[in-house]
Design a protein around this motif. Sequence first.
Motif, short mmCIF file in Angstrom:
data_model
loop_
_atom_site.label_atom_id
_atom_site.label_comp_id
_atom_site.label_asym_id
_atom_site.label_seq_id
_atom_site.Cartn_x
_atom_site.Cartn_y
_atom_site.Cartn_z
N ASN A 19 0.83 -1.21 0.00
CA ASN A 19 0.00 0.00 0.00
C ASN A 19 0.86 1.26 0.00
O ASN A 19 0.55 2.22 -0.69
N LEU A 20 1.94 1.25 0.78
CA LEU A 20 2.84 2.41 0.80
C LEU A 20 3.52 2.60 -0.56
O LEU A 20 3.63 3.73 -1.05
N ALA A 21 3.96 1.51 -1.16
CA ALA A 21 4.61 1.59 -2.47
C ALA A 21 3.62 2.13 -3.51
O ALA A 21 3.99 2.97 -4.34
N ARG A 22 2.40 1.65 -3.47
CA ARG A 22 1.37 2.11 -4.41
C ARG A 22 1.08 3.60 -4.20
O ARG A 22 0.93 4.36 -5.15
N ARG A 23 1.04 4.01 -2.94
CA ARG A 23 0.68 5.40 -2.63
C ARG A 23 1.80 6.38 -2.96
O ARG A 23 1.56 7.47 -3.47
N PHE A 24 3.04 6.01 -2.65
CA PHE A 24 4.15 6.95 -2.81
C PHE A 24 5.07 6.61 -3.98
O PHE A 24 6.06 7.29 -4.21
N GLY A 25 4.77 5.56 -4.70
CA GLY A 25 5.59 5.17 -5.84
C GLY A 25 6.66 4.16 -5.43
O GLY A 25 6.87 3.90 -4.25
N GLY A 26 7.29 3.60 -6.41
CA GLY A 26 8.32 2.62 -6.14
C GLY A 26 7.77 1.21 -6.15
O GLY A 26 6.61 0.97 -6.48
N LYS A 27 8.64 0.26 -5.82
CA LYS A 27 8.26 -1.15 -5.83
C LYS A 27 8.35 -1.70 -4.42
O LYS A 27 9.30 -1.40 -3.68
N SER A 28 7.39 -2.53 -4.04
CA SER A 28 7.42 -3.12 -2.71
C SER A 28 8.62 -4.04 -2.54
O SER A 28 9.12 -4.23 -1.43
N GLU A 29 9.15 -4.59 -3.64
CA GLU A 29 10.32 -5.46 -3.57
C GLU A 29 11.57 -4.70 -3.13
O GLU A 29 12.53 -5.29 -2.64
N ASP A 30 11.58 -3.38 -3.33
CA ASP A 30 12.73 -2.56 -2.97
C ASP A 30 12.73 -2.15 -1.50
O ASP A 30 13.66 -1.50 -1.04
N TYR A 31 11.68 -2.51 -0.76
CA TYR A 31 11.55 -2.11 0.64
C TYR A 31 12.62 -2.76 1.50
O TYR A 31 12.88 -3.95 1.42
N ILE A 32 13.27 -1.95 2.32
CA ILE A 32 14.25 -2.43 3.29
C ILE A 32 13.84 -1.88 4.65
O ILE A 32 13.67 -0.67 4.82
N GLU A 33 13.66 -2.77 5.63
CA GLU A 33 13.27 -2.33 6.96
C GLU A 33 14.51 -2.01 7.79
O GLU A 33 15.45 -2.80 7.84
N ILE A 34 14.51 -0.85 8.40
CA ILE A 34 15.61 -0.42 9.25
C ILE A 34 15.21 -0.73 10.69
O ILE A 34 14.14 -0.34 11.14
N VAL A 35 16.07 -1.46 11.39
CA VAL A 35 15.76 -1.85 12.76
C VAL A 35 16.85 -1.39 13.71
O VAL A 35 17.97 -1.13 13.31
N ASN A 36 16.49 -1.29 14.97
CA ASN A 36 17.44 -0.94 16.02
C ASN A 36 17.95 -2.25 16.61
O ASN A 36 17.30 -2.87 17.45
N LYS A 37 19.13 -2.69 16.16
CA LYS A 37 19.67 -3.98 16.59
C LYS A 37 19.92 -4.04 18.09
O LYS A 37 19.68 -5.06 18.71
N GLN A 38 20.38 -2.96 18.67
CA GLN A 38 20.65 -2.93 20.11
C GLN A 38 19.36 -3.14 20.90
O GLN A 38 19.32 -3.92 21.84
N LYS A 39 18.30 -2.46 20.51
CA LYS A 39 17.02 -2.60 21.19
C LYS A 39 16.49 -4.03 21.02
O LYS A 39 15.95 -4.61 21.96
N ASN A 40 16.63 -4.59 19.82
CA ASN A 40 16.19 -5.97 19.59
C ASN A 40 16.94 -6.93 20.48
O ASN A 40 16.34 -7.84 21.07
N LYS A 41 18.24 -6.78 20.62
CA LYS A 41 19.04 -7.66 21.47
C LYS A 41 18.63 -7.54 22.93
O LYS A 41 18.55 -8.53 23.65
#
Length: 59
Positions: A19-41
């Motif tokens: 839905n975000l890709a459709r709304r703002f353009g681009g491809k959903s395959e190009d999506y990369i999630e940025i995470v906080n590794k320290q918080k996850n650990k």
Amino acid sequence: MHKLATKSSQTLTSNDIENLARRFGGKSEDYIEIVNKQKNKQTIKKYALLNEIERAINV
């Protein structure tokens, strides 16, 4: 009756990403999630079950 406190999830599903890709353009395959590794650990160490799963995966 007790009121239950809820917290909405911050995890995006594949539908959210599409839905975000459709709304703002681009491809959903190009999506990369940025995470906080320290918080996850820290979260994994805090909860025994997550800690066990983490150890089992990394063996």
